[in-house]
Design a protein around this motif. Structure first.
Motif, PDB file in Angstrom:
ATOM      1  N   TRP A 234       0.826  -1.207   0.000  1.00  0.00           N
ATOM      2  CA  TRP A 234       0.000   0.000   0.000  1.00  0.00           C
ATOM      3  C   TRP A 234       0.861   1.259   0.000  1.00  0.00           C
ATOM      4  O   TRP A 234       0.609   2.205  -0.746  1.00  0.00           O
ATOM      5  N   HIS A 235       1.888   1.269   0.823  1.00  0.00           N
ATOM      6  CA  HIS A 235       2.771   2.437   0.891  1.00  0.00           C
ATOM      7  C   HIS A 235       3.558   2.606  -0.405  1.00  0.00           C
ATOM      8  O   HIS A 235       3.809   3.734  -0.841  1.00  0.00           O
ATOM      9  N   CYS A 236       3.951   1.497  -1.020  1.00  0.00           N
ATOM     10  CA  CYS A 236       4.622   1.591  -2.323  1.00  0.00           C
ATOM     11  C   CYS A 236       3.682   2.190  -3.363  1.00  0.00           C
ATOM     12  O   CYS A 236       4.097   2.977  -4.214  1.00  0.00           O
ATOM     13  N   LEU A 237       2.409   1.824  -3.286  1.00  0.00           N
ATOM     14  CA  LEU A 237       1.408   2.338  -4.230  1.00  0.00           C
ATOM     15  C   LEU A 237       1.174   3.829  -4.019  1.00  0.00           C
ATOM     16  O   LEU A 237       1.214   4.617  -4.968  1.00  0.00           O
ATOM     17  N   ILE A 238       0.953   4.219  -2.788  1.00  0.00           N
ATOM     18  CA  ILE A 238       0.681   5.625  -2.468  1.00  0.00           C
ATOM     19  C   ILE A 238       1.871   6.515  -2.823  1.00  0.00           C
ATOM     20  O   ILE A 238       1.710   7.647  -3.271  1.00  0.00           O
ATOM     21  N   ASN A 239       3.078   5.990  -2.626  1.00  0.00           N
ATOM     22  CA  ASN A 239       4.290   6.767  -2.901  1.00  0.00           C
ATOM     23  C   ASN A 239       4.783   6.622  -4.338  1.00  0.00           C
ATOM     24  O   ASN A 239       5.898   7.010  -4.667  1.00  0.00           O
ATOM     25  N   LYS A 240       3.926   5.999  -5.190  1.00  0.00           N
ATOM     26  CA  LYS A 240       4.213   5.866  -6.625  1.00  0.00           C
ATOM     27  C   LYS A 240       5.473   5.063  -6.914  1.00  0.00           C
ATOM     28  O   LYS A 240       6.162   5.280  -7.912  1.00  0.00           O
ATOM     29  N   ARG A 241       5.755   4.088  -6.062  1.00  0.00           N
ATOM     30  CA  ARG A 241       6.897   3.217  -6.289  1.00  0.00           C
ATOM     31  C   ARG A 241       6.494   1.926  -6.980  1.00  0.00           C
ATOM     32  O   ARG A 241       7.330   1.219  -7.528  1.00  0.00           O
ATOM     33  N   LEU A 242       5.208   1.593  -6.905  1.00  0.00           N
ATOM     34  CA  LEU A 242       4.643   0.477  -7.652  1.00  0.00           C
ATOM     35  C   LEU A 242       3.330   0.937  -8.256  1.00  0.00           C
ATOM     36  O   LEU A 242       2.605   1.724  -7.647  1.00  0.00           O
ATOM     37  N   THR A 243       3.005   0.451  -9.442  1.00  0.00           N
ATOM     38  CA  THR A 243       1.724   0.806 -10.047  1.00  0.00           C
ATOM     39  C   THR A 243       0.622  -0.074  -9.466  1.00  0.00           C
ATOM     40  O   THR A 243       0.891  -1.162  -8.936  1.00  0.00           O
ATOM     41  N   LEU A 244      -0.602   0.386  -9.584  1.00  0.00           N
ATOM     42  CA  LEU A 244      -1.733  -0.403  -9.092  1.00  0.00           C
ATOM     43  C   LEU A 244      -1.836  -1.709  -9.873  1.00  0.00           C
ATOM     44  O   LEU A 244      -2.136  -2.767  -9.296  1.00  0.00           O
ATOM     45  N   ASP A 245      -1.596  -1.661 -11.173  1.00  0.00           N
ATOM     46  CA  ASP A 245      -1.633  -2.874 -11.996  1.00  0.00           C
ATOM     47  C   ASP A 245      -0.677  -3.942 -11.470  1.00  0.00           C
ATOM     48  O   ASP A 245      -1.051  -5.100 -11.278  1.00  0.00           O
ATOM     49  N   SER A 246       0.571  -3.547 -11.265  1.00  0.00           N
ATOM     50  CA  SER A 246       1.574  -4.522 -10.828  1.00  0.00           C
ATOM     51  C   SER A 246       1.297  -5.014  -9.416  1.00  0.00           C
ATOM     52  O   SER A 246       1.503  -6.185  -9.101  1.00  0.00           O
ATOM     53  N   THR A 247       0.807  -4.109  -8.552  1.00  0.00           N
ATOM     54  CA  THR A 247       0.501  -4.501  -7.177  1.00  0.00           C
ATOM     55  C   THR A 247      -0.590  -5.559  -7.142  1.00  0.00           C
ATOM     56  O   THR A 247      -0.479  -6.567  -6.441  1.00  0.00           O
ATOM     57  N   ILE A 248      -1.653  -5.329  -7.905  1.00  0.00           N
ATOM     58  CA  ILE A 248      -2.767  -6.288  -7.938  1.00  0.00           C
ATOM     59  C   ILE A 248      -2.332  -7.582  -8.610  1.00  0.00           C
ATOM     60  O   ILE A 248      -2.703  -8.678  -8.178  1.00  0.00           O
ATOM     61  N   GLU A 249      -1.496  -7.473  -9.642  1.00  0.00           N
ATOM     62  CA  GLU A 249      -1.091  -8.668 -10.380  1.00  0.00           C
ATOM     63  C   GLU A 249      -0.297  -9.629  -9.513  1.00  0.00           C
ATOM     64  O   GLU A 249      -0.474 -10.841  -9.585  1.00  0.00           O
ATOM     65  N   VAL A 250       0.609  -9.088  -8.682  1.00  0.00           N
ATOM     66  CA  VAL A 250       1.400  -9.981  -7.838  1.00  0.00           C
ATOM     67  C   VAL A 250       0.565 -10.583  -6.715  1.00  0.00           C
ATOM     68  O   VAL A 250       0.888 -11.643  -6.188  1.00  0.00           O
ATOM     69  N   LEU A 251      -0.526  -9.893  -6.339  1.00  0.00           N
ATOM     70  CA  LEU A 251      -1.407 -10.436  -5.300  1.00  0.00           C
ATOM     71  C   LEU A 251      -2.422 -11.415  -5.873  1.00  0.00           C
ATOM     72  O   LEU A 251      -2.963 -12.256  -5.147  1.00  0.00           O
TER      73      LEU A 251
END
Length: 309
Positions: A234-251
């Protein structure tokens, strides 16, 4: 003649590189360009630099050491010059000039940093292309330099140790480190320890996800500390270090036993949709497209409402 001329040029660059990398040289920054122009491999430079400077350092240490200890000390001392350390620091993080070195050379580089640049060793472990060193030896070196690490650098030091421990299958020791993580000699509480861990991960998200694939650290966390992993993502997403697409894909593991983690994360996304849209400059429709196809209407409706508002 042309071949001989090129060989002479390369040899002169090699000698000049060694000269500027020698201990006490005030213009040590010239070692880097001359070493690069010499076309020597990193292994050759590590080996030759020690030999080239051995006599210089030996004169200063011969009265203090003898035998094999002298040779070891001299070699390590010659590799600790300002010019050589400057060359190493630049070369280790230059992804365009990534090189293949054997384990002995990699271990020697780790040892040089432990002796002469304790503050730089965690950064080399985290951010350089060097990865074929001995995990056990490198963990021991990190433990040896802990007392030399400044308080404001404990975050980087601990992330480096966690990266090594995760790769070394020493999961229990890794979690002990997370739980007792402290920026000083006093043990901080668990909430602060976890916050520091999350902060460290948000600075280096590749520790969790590389090319939309889990790293070993992420797999260990999802098995033992799933809530901590979700907070990190979540913090990586909020801080623009990971995209939402990639975050959801790995989960989105298509695993019945772990689907609850994806749902938990999606609920967080939906409940904070307005924050995400503002922070990531996304349109509600774009956010909806990022959601997995199997998401129910209950996830989509709150976001659609935002677009209507």
């Amino acid at each position: 003649r042309r071949v001989h001329g090129i060989d002479a040029y390369l040899d002169s660059c090699r000698l000049l590189g060694h000269f500027y990398a020698s201990p006490g040289c005030t213009e040590h920054h010239y070692a880097l360009p001359y070493y690069k122009m010499s076309q020597l491999s990193l292994k050759q430079i590590v080996e030759e630099s020690a030999v080239f400077n051995r006599n210089y350092v030996a004169k200063q240490q011969i009265q203090q050491t003898d035998g094999d200890d002298q040779l070891s000390s001299v070699s390590m001392g010659s590799l600790g010059s300002d010019g050589f350390m400057y060359y190493l620091n630049v070369t280790m993080v230059d992804k365009m000039r990534e090189q293949q070195v054997d384990e002995d050379t990699a271990n020697r580089i780790i040892e040089v940093f432990a002796h002469h640049d304790a503050e730089g060793l965690p950064l080399i472990i985290l951010d350089s292309w060097l990865d074929n060193y001995s995990l056990k030896q490198t963990i021991n070196k990190l433990e040896e330099i802990k007392h030399r690490v400044k308080i404001n650098q404990m975050n980087t030091y601990t992330m480096a140790m966690i990266k090594l421990l995760a790769a070394d299958d020493d999961n229990e020791q890794m979690f002990d480190l997370i739980d007792s993580w402290s920026p000083s000699d006093t043990v901080c509480d668990k909430n602060l320890a976890e916050y520091l861990f999350i902060s460290g991960i948000s600075q280096r998200p590749y520790l969790l996800c590389i090319s939309q694939k889990w790293t070993r650290l992420a797999r260990v966390l999802i098995e033992h500390r799933p809530s901590l992993l979700l907070d990190c993502l979540w913090h990586c997403l909020i801080n623009k270090r990971l995209t939402l697409d990639s975050t959801i894909e790995v989960l989105d593991l298509n695993d019945e036993t772990r689907s609850e983690y994806l749902l938990t994360f999606l609920r967080r996304v939906v409940s904070n949709a307005s924050v995400l849209i503002k922070q990531l400059h996304m349109k509600p429709s774009t956010l909806i497209k990022c959601l997995p196809d199997r998401c129910s209407i209950y996830f989509i409706l709150p976001i659609l409402k935002l677009s209507c508002d």
